[in-house]
Design a protein around this motif. Structure first.
Motif, PDB file in Angstrom:
ATOM      1  N   LEU A 296       0.827  -1.204   0.000  1.00  0.00           N
ATOM      2  CA  LEU A 296       0.000   0.000   0.000  1.00  0.00           C
ATOM      3  C   LEU A 296       0.864   1.258   0.000  1.00  0.00           C
ATOM      4  CD1 LEU A 296      -3.077   0.233   0.184  1.00  0.00           C
ATOM      5  CD2 LEU A 296      -2.846   0.548   2.626  1.00  0.00           C
ATOM      6  N   THR A 297       1.851   1.258   0.873  1.00  0.00           N
ATOM      7  CA  THR A 297       2.649   2.481   1.051  1.00  0.00           C
ATOM      8  C   THR A 297       3.526   2.751  -0.167  1.00  0.00           C
ATOM      9  OG1 THR A 297       3.846   3.720   2.738  1.00  0.00           O
ATOM     10  CG2 THR A 297       4.706   1.550   2.235  1.00  0.00           C
ATOM     11  N   LEU A 298       4.051   1.693  -0.807  1.00  0.00           N
ATOM     12  CA  LEU A 298       4.920   1.916  -1.966  1.00  0.00           C
ATOM     13  C   LEU A 298       4.112   2.329  -3.192  1.00  0.00           C
ATOM     14  CD1 LEU A 298       7.568  -0.869  -1.484  1.00  0.00           C
ATOM     15  CD2 LEU A 298       7.866   1.578  -1.221  1.00  0.00           C
TER      16      LEU A 298
ATOM     17  N   GLY B  17      15.789  -1.751  -5.676  1.00  0.00           N
ATOM     18  CA  GLY B  17      15.223  -1.066  -4.515  1.00  0.00           C
ATOM     19  C   GLY B  17      15.492   0.420  -4.567  1.00  0.00           C
ATOM     20  N   MET B  18      16.672   0.762  -5.065  1.00  0.00           N
ATOM     21  CA  MET B  18      17.023   2.174  -5.169  1.00  0.00           C
ATOM     22  C   MET B  18      16.080   2.874  -6.149  1.00  0.00           C
ATOM     23  SD  MET B  18      20.770   3.630  -6.027  1.00  0.00           S
ATOM     24  CE  MET B  18      20.652   3.400  -7.790  1.00  0.00           C
ATOM     25  N   TRP B  19      15.797   2.191  -7.256  1.00  0.00           N
ATOM     26  CA  TRP B  19      14.857   2.762  -8.227  1.00  0.00           C
ATOM     27  C   TRP B  19      13.488   2.978  -7.584  1.00  0.00           C
ATOM     28  CZ3 TRP B  19      16.361  -1.244 -12.523  1.00  0.00           C
ATOM     29  CH2 TRP B  19      17.560  -0.815 -13.117  1.00  0.00           C
ATOM     30  N   VAL B  20      13.067   1.959  -6.828  1.00  0.00           N
ATOM     31  CA  VAL B  20      11.757   2.062  -6.183  1.00  0.00           C
ATOM     32  C   VAL B  20      11.738   3.261  -5.238  1.00  0.00           C
ATOM     33  CG1 VAL B  20      10.193   0.971  -4.529  1.00  0.00           C
ATOM     34  CG2 VAL B  20      11.206  -0.383  -6.368  1.00  0.00           C
ATOM     35  N   ARG B  21      12.808   3.372  -4.423  1.00  0.00           N
ATOM     36  CA  ARG B  21      12.837   4.493  -3.473  1.00  0.00           C
ATOM     37  C   ARG B  21      12.902   5.821  -4.202  1.00  0.00           C
ATOM     38  NH1 ARG B  21      17.621   4.106  -0.363  1.00  0.00           N
ATOM     39  NH2 ARG B  21      18.255   2.391  -1.688  1.00  0.00           N
ATOM     40  N   ALA B  22      13.673   5.853  -5.288  1.00  0.00           N
ATOM     41  CA  ALA B  22      13.765   7.089  -6.062  1.00  0.00           C
ATOM     42  C   ALA B  22      12.397   7.475  -6.601  1.00  0.00           C
ATOM     43  CB  ALA B  22      14.761   6.912  -7.204  1.00  0.00           C
ATOM     44  N   GLY B  23      11.696   6.462  -7.121  1.00  0.00           N
ATOM     45  CA  GLY B  23      10.358   6.714  -7.656  1.00  0.00           C
ATOM     46  C   GLY B  23       9.428   7.218  -6.569  1.00  0.00           C
ATOM     47  N   ALA B  24       9.565   6.654  -5.381  1.00  0.00           N
ATOM     48  CA  ALA B  24       8.656   7.025  -4.305  1.00  0.00           C
ATOM     49  C   ALA B  24       8.917   8.437  -3.803  1.00  0.00           C
ATOM     50  CB  ALA B  24       8.771   6.032  -3.146  1.00  0.00           C
TER      51      ALA B  24
ATOM     52  N   ALA C 158      13.095  10.819 -10.921  1.00  0.00           N
ATOM     53  CA  ALA C 158      13.547   9.449 -11.171  1.00  0.00           C
ATOM     54  C   ALA C 158      13.369   9.110 -12.645  1.00  0.00           C
ATOM     55  CB  ALA C 158      12.774   8.475 -10.287  1.00  0.00           C
ATOM     56  N   SER C 159      12.231   9.508 -13.228  1.00  0.00           N
ATOM     57  CA  SER C 159      11.986   9.269 -14.652  1.00  0.00           C
ATOM     58  C   SER C 159      13.048   9.939 -15.491  1.00  0.00           C
ATOM     59  CB  SER C 159      10.622   9.839 -15.053  1.00  0.00           C
ATOM     60  OG  SER C 159       9.614   8.965 -14.705  1.00  0.00           O
ATOM     61  N   ALA C 160      13.346  11.175 -15.135  1.00  0.00           N
ATOM     62  CA  ALA C 160      14.328  11.939 -15.899  1.00  0.00           C
ATOM     63  C   ALA C 160      15.709  11.307 -15.820  1.00  0.00           C
ATOM     64  CB  ALA C 160      14.381  13.383 -15.369  1.00  0.00           C
ATOM     65  N   MET C 161      15.999  10.642 -14.717  1.00  0.00           N
ATOM     66  CA  MET C 161      17.301  10.001 -14.552  1.00  0.00           C
ATOM     67  C   MET C 161      17.348   8.631 -15.215  1.00  0.00           C
ATOM     68  SD  MET C 161      18.972  12.249 -12.813  1.00  0.00           S
ATOM     69  CE  MET C 161      20.334  11.587 -11.879  1.00  0.00           C
TER      70      MET C 161
ATOM     71  N   VAL D  41       7.269   0.427 -15.473  1.00  0.00           N
ATOM     72  CA  VAL D  41       7.605  -0.993 -15.348  1.00  0.00           C
ATOM     73  C   VAL D  41       7.861  -1.351 -13.878  1.00  0.00           C
ATOM     74  CG1 VAL D  41       9.350  -2.724 -15.850  1.00  0.00           C
ATOM     75  CG2 VAL D  41       8.476  -1.252 -17.677  1.00  0.00           C
ATOM     76  N   ILE D  42       8.653  -0.518 -13.222  1.00  0.00           N
ATOM     77  CA  ILE D  42       8.924  -0.721 -11.794  1.00  0.00           C
ATOM     78  C   ILE D  42       7.609  -0.782 -11.038  1.00  0.00           C
ATOM     79  CG2 ILE D  42       9.867   0.388  -9.724  1.00  0.00           C
ATOM     80  CD1 ILE D  42      12.109  -0.384 -11.293  1.00  0.00           C
ATOM     81  N   PHE D  43       6.724   0.110 -11.443  1.00  0.00           N
ATOM     82  CA  PHE D  43       5.479   0.196 -10.709  1.00  0.00           C
ATOM     83  C   PHE D  43       4.621  -1.051 -10.891  1.00  0.00           C
ATOM     84  CE2 PHE D  43       1.065   1.340 -10.186  1.00  0.00           C
ATOM     85  CZ  PHE D  43       1.123   1.709  -8.853  1.00  0.00           C
ATOM     86  N   SER D  44       4.528  -1.544 -12.127  1.00  0.00           N
ATOM     87  CA  SER D  44       3.740  -2.755 -12.362  1.00  0.00           C
ATOM     88  C   SER D  44       4.283  -3.904 -11.527  1.00  0.00           C
ATOM     89  CB  SER D  44       3.779  -3.153 -13.836  1.00  0.00           C
ATOM     90  OG  SER D  44       3.044  -2.220 -14.581  1.00  0.00           O
TER      91      SER D  44
END
Lengths: 290, 338
Positions: free
Chosen positions: A27-29, A168-175, A181-184, A190-193
């Motif tokens: 839920l939180t992510l 995990g870093m991508w996930v945290r960056a996205g969050a 994060a997208s720009a980087m 995809v991460i989100f799905s």
């Protein structure tokens, strides 16, 4: 309160907390990354419980029930996300509340249509029934202990993946900042799905674990969803560490509240805790967004 | 927040509101002609939930705040009426003081408004420190808190709910009669609609709407939206509690089921169904919701599935609620753009 009762209730509290963490982590992510409020997350918990109950009824194998139900919950989550929720990421929170509210109605009523209104039971495998001595003379059910350990294991694994790996870093960056994060170069959709599927699987796992303790029935998802929302809010939306600490806190406070206080105050204890925390920290204990 | 730019409190809106109330006023004569008193029972529910729906819309449509604790406030109003009636036969002894109960609406309705207003103010004071999704989750949690509190009222029926055994009166006049009660409820709705219409068009309403659309700009011109939102939330709580009080009086019963969180969802759906950009839209929404509920539930026991699909279709397709549908169907007046 004797030391034995205290130890038993403490374990119960942590076990509830671990279960709440399994639901709240997804839920939180999801919330942190997509800024999407998914009230239907509790339905995935219910789906996990029902699939497991059905597999158990026909095969009698608890292990098989877990092996089938977890991917099934993930699959239902993915279908839900692909078919409906995906269209609502850019919409306002009101639309998100409405669409997930509609999904709850559909999932609950659909489940009632297929399985009927009577609660289903998941029996305990022989290996996990019985109890073990935690303190001299104090027994504790093996199954509850297994849930506790399994939950801790999954929580630890999730923590390692989120905190220590590149994914995990991508996930945290996205969050914490999705556009950046997208720009980087992080492929946020995809991460989100992937994340949604994992979140759904974890919620399903929690549903299976709850099966032998509570019963599997229509509408079982909503009370637990609300507890998970409380956990998410206390921990700070988007924070996995916050979710874990808050989940254990809520689990322990809720369990002891019910034992120590009057029934009225007991069931209200965690909401009072939440109100108190938010009065001083409106963004939760571990705010992620600036 | 979804873009809600088409706000207006024009003469046209006033006419629409008057027309809706007038149509509702014609239900009892129609029921009498058709020998179908059940119609009045349904219309009473419509009037009561219309009141709750226009009340939630003050924070939802105009304040841009999705509150999920309104079923709790609704139930608090109901429980005030129920508990006051309960003590008619069993006065409360507070030391030397003896507090008698009452089932006169002239006393219990204002009391219900006061209590639910105070509760709304307390919830608002905490919840409005946050915004967006946090606000939604916190109000949802508060709803659960009220729900469990009602279940814990063992003396007043606990989980089974509270039956009102004494006769409901208004200034001493018996309003237990279905037709009489209906007009009392309708008068309350008409008054509330009038007040809300005025409030929306005032400076207060303007600031509330402006803060929902662009909070930063409102702050920059020197207005603190928090205070306005708290007033709106409290006022909304007062009216919602009033609706709950009327429901308890009309069915002579109130139970924790009326406070469950999905009832809050229902209220949001009613408002959205009718259209949240006008103050009268939610009346249309409540009427449609209750009529749909009735028709679908007589058609299939799995009506909630169909209902869920309908909500889904509306959210996906019809952004401005049924009001939008009306605008699509009805030709635009010449020389005007809507």
């Amino acid at each position: 309160m004797t030391a034995a009762l205290f130890a038993e209730q403490l374990l119960n509290g942590i076990q509830l907390g671990v279960m709440l963490f399994l639901i709240a982590s997804g839920l939180t992510l999801v919330f942190g990354i997509m800024n999407f409020i998914n009230l239907a997350h509790g339905s995935l918990y219910m789906a996990g419980g029902f699939v497991a109950a059905i597999v158990y009824r026909y095969t009698g194998s608890f292990a098989l029930a877990v092996l089938v139900a977890v991917p099934a919950a993930a699959a239902i989550g993915v279908v839900m996300e692909r078919l409906v929720l995906r269209r609502f990421y850019g919409r306002g929170h009101l639309d998100q509340v409405l669409v997930t509210f509609a999904l709850i109605l559909i999932m609950n009523e659909g489940t009632r249509m297929i399985f009927g209104p009577a609660p289903l039971l998941i029996g305990l495998p022989a290996m996990l029934s019985g109890s073990v001595e935690i303190l001299p003379g104090v027994g504790y059910p093996i199954f509850r202990l297994t849930i506790l350990l399994a939950g801790l294991l999954v929580a630890g694994l999730l923590y390692l993946i989120i905190m220590k790996t590149r994914l995990g870093m991508w996930v945290r960056a996205g969050a914490s900042n999705r556009p950046m994060a997208s720009a980087m170069g992080v492929n946020v959709p995809v991460i989100f799905s992937l994340l949604f599927a994992v979140g759904a699987a974890l919620a399903g796992l929690a549903g299976i674990m709850a099966g032998p303790i509570l019963s599997v029935q229509v509408g079982m998802g909503e009370p637990i969803l609300i507890l998970a929302l409380v956990v998410t809010v206390i921990g700070g939306i988007g924070s996995i560490r916050g979710a874990f600490i808050a989940a254990v806190m809520v689990g322990v406070v809720d369990t002891f509240g019910r034992v120590l206080l009057t029934p009225a105050l007991g069931s209200m204890a965690i909401f009072i805790l939440m109100a108190a925390i938010l009065t001083f920290r409106p963004k939760g204990l571990f705010p992620v967004h600036g | 927040m979804a873009d809600i730019t088409a706000f207006s409190t024009s003469r046209k809106d006033a006419l629409a509101a008057v027309a809706l109330i007038a149509m509702l006023a014609l239900v009892p004569p129609a029921a009498w002609l058709l020998h179908d008193p059940f119609l009045v029972k349904v219309a009473t529910r419509i009037v009561i939930f219309s009141l709750a729906a226009i009340a939630i819309n003050l924070v939802l449509g105009y304040g841009g705040l999705v509150s999920l604790c309104h079923a709790g406030l609704f139930g608090i109003g109901g429980y005030v009426v129920g508990i006051a009636a309960f003590h008619v036969s069993e006065p409360i002894h507070l030391g030397p003081l003896v507090l008698g109960g009452s089932s006169d609406l002239a006393i219990t309705l204002p009391l219900a408004m006061l209590v639910s207003g105070l509760m709304a103010m307390a919830v608002g004071a905490i919840s409005l420190r946050t915004s967006g999704p946090y606000f939604i989750m916190i109000t949802l949690a508060f709803n659960q808190m009220f729900y469990y509190a009602a279940i814990a009222l063992q003396k007043y029926g606990g989980e089974d709910g509270l039956q009102i055994l004494s006769t409901i009166t208004l200034f001493g006049v018996d309003v237990g009669n279905r037709y009489r009660f209906y007009y009392v409820a309708l008068a309350v709705l008409a008054l509330a609609t009038l007040l809300l219409g005025r409030a929306i068009g005032s400076r207060f309403g303007l600031i509330l709407r402006a803060a929902a659309e662009n909070e930063t700009r409102v702050v920059v011109v020197g207005v603190q939206p928090w205070a306005y939102r708290l007033v709106a939330f409290t006022a909304s709580g007062v009216l919602t509690g009033l609706a709950g009080a009327l429901l308890a009086a009309s069915q002579q019963f109130i139970s924790p089921v009326d406070m469950a969180w999905d009832r809050s969802g229902d209220l949001v759906v009613m408002a959205v169904l009718g259209g949240i950009a006008t103050f009268w839209g939610p009346i249309l929404g409540a009427a449609t919701f209750i009529a749909l509920e009735l028709m679908l539930s007589s058609w299939t026991q799995h009506w909630q599935l169909v209902f869920g699909l309908i909500i889904l279709a509306i959210v996906v397709g019809l952004r401005g609620g049924l009001v939008d549908l009306l605008r699509l169907i009805m030709p635009k007046p010449a020389g005007k753009t809507t």
